[in-house]
Design a protein around this motif. Structure first.
Motif, PDB file in Angstrom:
ATOM      1  N   ARG A 131       0.694  -1.057   0.044  1.00  0.00           N
ATOM      2  CA  ARG A 131      -0.352  -0.008  -0.101  1.00  0.00           C
ATOM      3  C   ARG A 131       0.505   1.250  -0.181  1.00  0.00           C
ATOM      4  O   ARG A 131       0.216   1.584  -0.894  1.00  0.00           O
ATOM      5  CB  ARG A 131      -1.019   0.540   1.243  1.00  0.00           C
ATOM      6  N   GLN A 132       1.964   0.944   0.935  1.00  0.00           N
ATOM      7  CA  GLN A 132       3.307   2.484   0.730  1.00  0.00           C
ATOM      8  C   GLN A 132       3.685   2.685  -0.551  1.00  0.00           C
ATOM      9  O   GLN A 132       3.339   3.908  -0.832  1.00  0.00           O
ATOM     10  CB  GLN A 132       3.745   2.172   1.755  1.00  0.00           C
ATOM     11  N   LEU A 133       3.881   1.630  -0.862  1.00  0.00           N
ATOM     12  CA  LEU A 133       5.266   1.822  -2.456  1.00  0.00           C
ATOM     13  C   LEU A 133       3.915   2.276  -3.620  1.00  0.00           C
ATOM     14  O   LEU A 133       3.708   2.920  -4.404  1.00  0.00           O
ATOM     15  CB  LEU A 133       5.233   0.434  -2.913  1.00  0.00           C
ATOM     16  N   HIS A 134       2.489   1.873  -3.685  1.00  0.00           N
ATOM     17  CA  HIS A 134       1.398   1.922  -4.547  1.00  0.00           C
ATOM     18  C   HIS A 134       1.925   3.261  -4.570  1.00  0.00           C
ATOM     19  O   HIS A 134       1.171   4.396  -5.069  1.00  0.00           O
ATOM     20  CB  HIS A 134       0.170   1.111  -4.016  1.00  0.00           C
ATOM     21  N   GLY A 135       1.160   4.451  -2.855  1.00  0.00           N
ATOM     22  CA  GLY A 135       1.208   5.519  -2.888  1.00  0.00           C
ATOM     23  C   GLY A 135       2.296   6.636  -3.253  1.00  0.00           C
ATOM     24  O   GLY A 135       2.383   7.245  -3.343  1.00  0.00           O
ATOM     25  N   GLU A 136       3.635   5.782  -3.066  1.00  0.00           N
ATOM     26  CA  GLU A 136       4.991   6.409  -3.364  1.00  0.00           C
ATOM     27  C   GLU A 136       4.545   6.004  -4.927  1.00  0.00           C
ATOM     28  O   GLU A 136       4.524   6.955  -5.380  1.00  0.00           O
ATOM     29  CB  GLU A 136       6.140   6.156  -2.516  1.00  0.00           C
ATOM     30  N   LEU A 137       4.335   5.174  -5.447  1.00  0.00           N
ATOM     31  CA  LEU A 137       4.217   5.872  -6.923  1.00  0.00           C
ATOM     32  C   LEU A 137       3.063   6.176  -7.886  1.00  0.00           C
ATOM     33  O   LEU A 137       3.058   6.937  -9.265  1.00  0.00           O
ATOM     34  CB  LEU A 137       3.352   4.108  -7.670  1.00  0.00           C
TER      35      LEU A 137
END
Length: 276
Positions: A131-137
């Motif tokens: 989820r955090q990686l998706h938000g950063e993308l």
């Protein structure tokens, strides 16, 4: 079906060749005979419908679809002209579907650069979940589904949802090394017995040490001037430091933090101090 269609094409080609040497009168007689036979078949069938298989439909559609609609309506057929045109449309639709069918099923694979970026972010931030990686993308302007990030991590053998743990100073320093400075006064004694205070600053990312001066009495004016020298040194070296870590020693006056804060408001080379 293809074999039957080829057979029909060959037989009808021979039929056309046979009709070439015949006269128009003979052709008209044969056409009238064929029409009469169709009438007899329709009378015998009654309410039953003639069944055409796929090859028959394909052959009639390919043969008759070029005729104008008014001419097609005058031709004696066992089906309506609109049915022949529908067969032709279905034939083109199936052909287009066969050509457009993807070679491999499912969604296309994610772009390699996106997969590389996801794995890099996961490697540099091991406590982040998908989820955090998706938000950063999304912040970077890369639009992918959260499930896609999950699949990339899963295929690479990474845990898509690692257990969250409290952030430690070690993790913070590792992730923010290029933005951190640490400063302190080093106390030393000279050969003459005089006590001196050496003001030193270290850059975490490069381990470069700045010696800003030594004095027996670190007054407020002296420390503030040393802070100004620090800002100039950082600007000359192109440092990206934004935070300064120091202890609560009374030798650091409020003017020290003020100088760094003023420099941060006009440049990105230094920022406010962080008391350890």
């Amino acid at each position: 079906m293809l074999l039957r269609l080829a057979y029909l094409a060959v037989t009808n080609a021979f039929t056309v060749l046979r009709l070439l040497p015949t006269s128009n009168r003979d052709k008209d007689v044969e056409i009238l005979a064929l029409r009469h036979q169709i009438t007899v078949l329709e009378r015998q069938l009654g309410k039953d419908k003639v069944r055409f298989d796929a090859s028959d439909r394909a052959f009639l559609a390919a043969l008759l679809h070029r005729l104008p609609r008014d001419v097609l309506r005058r031709v004696r057929l066992l089906v309506r002209p609109d049915t022949v045109l529908r067969w032709h449309r279905d034939l083109l639709t199936r052909r287009h579907a066969a050509v457009s069918r993807p070679k491999r099923p499912g969604r296309p694979r994610t772009v390699h650069s996106v997969r590389t970026l996801v794995l890099r972010l996961a490697r540099e931030n091991p406590s982040w979940g998908y989820r955090q990686l998706h938000g950063e993308l999304l912040v970077l302007g890369i639009k992918v589904a959260a499930s896609t990030v999950w699949e990339i991590l899963q295929d690479a053998g990474n845990d898509p949802a690692p257990e969250r743990a409290a952030s430690t100073w070690a993790d913070f320093l590792h992730s923010q090394a290029d933005a951190l400075l640490a400063c302190d006064f080093l106390e030393t004694v000279t050969l003459t017995g005089a006590r001196m205070y050496v003001f030193a600053v270290i850059e975490h990312t490069s381990r470069r040490i700045h010696i800003l001066g030594a004095t027996p009495h670190p007054t407020t004016a002296w420390v503030a001037q040393a802070a100004k020298h620090l800002v100039m040194d950082l600007e000359d070296t192109g440092s990206r430091a934004r935070y300064t870590i120091r202890d609560r020693d009374g030798k650091f006056p409020e003017m020290f933090d003020t100088v760094l804060a003023d420099a941060a408001s006009t440049s990105c080379s230094a920022a406010s101090a962080c008391r350890a």
